[in-house]
Design a protein around this motif. Structure first.
Motif, short mmCIF file in Angstrom:
data_model
loop_
_atom_site.label_atom_id
_atom_site.label_comp_id
_atom_site.label_asym_id
_atom_site.label_seq_id
_atom_site.Cartn_x
_atom_site.Cartn_y
_atom_site.Cartn_z
N ALA A 195 0.84 -1.20 0.00
CA ALA A 195 0.00 0.00 0.00
C ALA A 195 0.87 1.24 0.00
O ALA A 195 1.81 1.37 0.79
N LYS A 196 0.56 2.20 -0.87
CA LYS A 196 1.36 3.41 -0.97
C LYS A 196 1.06 4.40 0.15
O LYS A 196 1.89 5.22 0.52
N TYR A 197 -0.18 4.34 0.66
CA TYR A 197 -0.60 5.28 1.69
C TYR A 197 -0.81 4.52 2.99
O TYR A 197 -1.69 3.67 3.10
N VAL A 198 0.01 4.83 3.99
CA VAL A 198 -0.16 4.27 5.34
C VAL A 198 -0.12 5.43 6.32
O VAL A 198 0.86 6.19 6.38
N GLY A 199 -1.20 5.59 7.09
CA GLY A 199 -1.27 6.64 8.08
C GLY A 199 -1.38 6.07 9.49
O GLY A 199 -1.93 5.00 9.70
N PHE A 200 -0.82 6.80 10.45
CA PHE A 200 -0.84 6.37 11.85
C PHE A 200 -1.36 7.51 12.70
O PHE A 200 -0.79 8.61 12.71
N VAL A 201 -2.47 7.26 13.41
CA VAL A 201 -3.07 8.27 14.27
C VAL A 201 -2.28 8.35 15.56
O VAL A 201 -2.31 7.42 16.38
N ALA A 202 -1.54 9.43 15.73
CA ALA A 202 -0.69 9.58 16.91
C ALA A 202 -0.19 11.01 16.99
O ALA A 202 -0.29 11.78 16.02
N SER A 203 0.37 11.35 18.15
CA SER A 203 1.01 12.66 18.31
C SER A 203 2.35 12.64 17.58
O SER A 203 2.86 11.58 17.20
N ALA A 204 2.92 13.84 17.39
CA ALA A 204 4.22 13.92 16.71
C ALA A 204 5.29 13.16 17.49
O ALA A 204 6.15 12.50 16.89
N LYS A 205 5.25 13.22 18.82
CA LYS A 205 6.24 12.53 19.64
C LYS A 205 6.10 11.01 19.49
O LYS A 205 7.09 10.29 19.33
N LYS A 206 4.87 10.51 19.54
CA LYS A 206 4.62 9.09 19.38
C LYS A 206 5.07 8.62 18.00
O LYS A 206 5.65 7.54 17.85
N ALA A 207 4.82 9.43 16.98
CA ALA A 207 5.21 9.08 15.62
C ALA A 207 6.73 8.93 15.51
O ALA A 207 7.22 8.00 14.86
N GLU A 208 7.48 9.82 16.14
CA GLU A 208 8.94 9.73 16.10
C GLU A 208 9.43 8.48 16.80
O GLU A 208 10.36 7.81 16.35
N ASP A 209 8.81 8.13 17.92
CA ASP A 209 9.19 6.90 18.64
C ASP A 209 8.93 5.67 17.78
O ASP A 209 9.74 4.73 17.77
N ILE A 210 7.82 5.66 17.07
CA ILE A 210 7.49 4.54 16.20
C ILE A 210 8.52 4.39 15.08
O ILE A 210 8.95 3.29 14.73
N LYS A 211 8.97 5.52 14.54
CA LYS A 211 9.95 5.48 13.45
C LYS A 211 11.29 4.93 13.92
O LYS A 211 11.98 4.23 13.18
N VAL A 212 11.66 5.24 15.16
CA VAL A 212 12.89 4.66 15.73
C VAL A 212 12.75 3.14 15.82
O VAL A 212 13.66 2.38 15.46
N TYR A 213 11.60 2.69 16.28
CA TYR A 213 11.32 1.25 16.39
C TYR A 213 11.37 0.58 15.00
O TYR A 213 11.98 -0.48 14.83
N LEU A 214 10.76 1.20 14.01
CA LEU A 214 10.72 0.63 12.67
C LEU A 214 12.11 0.51 12.07
O LEU A 214 12.44 -0.47 11.39
N ASN A 215 12.94 1.50 12.33
CA ASN A 215 14.32 1.47 11.84
C ASN A 215 15.07 0.29 12.45
O ASN A 215 15.80 -0.43 11.76
N LYS A 216 14.88 0.07 13.74
CA LYS A 216 15.54 -1.05 14.42
C LYS A 216 15.04 -2.40 13.90
O LYS A 216 15.77 -3.39 13.90
#
Length: 338
Positions: A195-216
């Motif tokens: 899927a080209k479009y994936v959205g995550f309902v979260a605050s900016a801080k939560k979104a950054e934490d998720i991206k760190v997890y995804l990178n790991k």
């Protein structure tokens, strides 16, 4: 022919496929295509119907693929004198076929009904499901251990967050609104789809934490960067229904105006491989068609007008005119495409 095309249109709409309809709207004889002739063209380059042969067929296939990707109609004029005029909805080509006639063809996109996958059973998820259905999206809801009666308007409900059952995600938007329940794993699974479009309902801080997890977890940087979070248009939404409206508005805007790019490459490695960047439709197109080096339009390898061997390579042509031009100076055309 009309009944056959009508059945094919119905068949591909049912499959959720994108395609284009081409129709001859003007003609100056001689030409094999007549006013009213029409065809459908799939995103693989397959043409069903009749709008003319030779270079006309190849040009229409080439333009139809662009029309499908951009979701914008285009009118093309193919004539002996050619021309250089081009706009986002109009283009002129030289008629290189020996018939020397002129054709104008209108090509329109037919985009399958979009699908919305909502992940989660939060109040926002419930509102989004209801609004999505009202906006004529095909809505599926995935959530662990949820009561299906929470989503009475959804077309499909699953008590597991798994995407294996979804075969074609080219027109799909995924919204993860798990609100603290398996957020990381749900977002990871969503990004592992095509899927080209994936959205995550979260605050900016939560979104950054998720991206760190995804990178790991080894999700590619390009895929992480594509994650939309916070998601939704900024309308100062406060209530769950208002947030759902903001999300759906962004999804509609993306579907109508922004979804014109190639499939996002998926890879579990840090960077996508070259093979992963090629979509299934592109691979099928490359297998079945050859770009004529003279007029730069696709030629079916199974039904070319001519085949010429040049320095160990099979070169395919759509018409006599292109073959003659090529044989006069083959290096000029092969150097141009190298």
């Amino acid at each position: 022919m009309f009944n056959e095309l009508a059945l094919k249109i119905e068949e591909h709409l049912a499959k959720g496929s994108n395609f284009a309809i081409a129709q001859v709207i003007d003609r100056i004889a001689p030409s094999s295509g007549k006013v009213g002739d029409k065809a459908i063209i799939l995103d693989t380059g397959e043409l069903i119907g009749w709008i003319g042969g030779g270079c006309v067929r190849g040009i229409v296939i080439k333009e139809a693929i662009t029309v499908i990707k951009t979701k914008r109609y285009r009118r093309i004029r193919i004539s002996p004198e050619g021309g250089t005029r081009e706009t986002p909805t109009y283009k002129e080509y030289v008629m290189s076929c020996q018939s020397r006639g002129t054709l104008e063809v209108l090509i329109e996109p037919v985009i399958a009904q979009p699908e919305l996958i909502v992940v989660g059973k939060s109040n926002i998820a419930r509102k989004l499901s209801t609004l999505g259905t009202a906006a004529d999206f095909r809505v599926s809801v995935l959530a662990n251990n949820m009561d299906p009666q929470m989503f009475p308007t959804a077309h499909h409900v699953s008590e597991k967050v798994e995407f294996e059952g979804f075969k074609n995600l080219s027109n799909t938007c995924i919204i993860v609104t798990t609100q603290g329940e398996n957020d990381e794993l749900s977002v990871k699974k969503a990004l592992q789809t095509t899927a080209k479009y994936v959205g995550f309902v979260a605050s900016a801080k939560k979104a950054e934490d998720i991206k760190v997890y995804l990178n790991k977890e080894g999700i590619s940087k390009s895929r992480i960067d594509a994650l939309r979070s916070p998601v939704g248009l900024d309308i100062n939404a406060k209530l769950a229904g208002e947030v759902a409206i903001s999300i759906l508005a962004e999804v509609v805007n993306y579907f109508r105006n922004g979804n014109t790019e190639e499939s996002v490459p998926i890879s579990e490695s840090k960077e996508p491989t070259a093979k992963a960047e090629i979509s299934a439709a592109d691979l099928k197109f490359a297998e079945e068609f050859y770009i004529n080096p003279v007029c730069n339009v696709p030629v079916s390898k199974s039904n070319p007008k001519h085949i010429v061997e040049f320095e160990g390579e099979q070169v395919y042509f759509c018409c006599d005119g292109c073959k003659v031009s090529f044989e006069k100076n083959p290096h000029q055309y092969m150097n141009k495409t190298s």
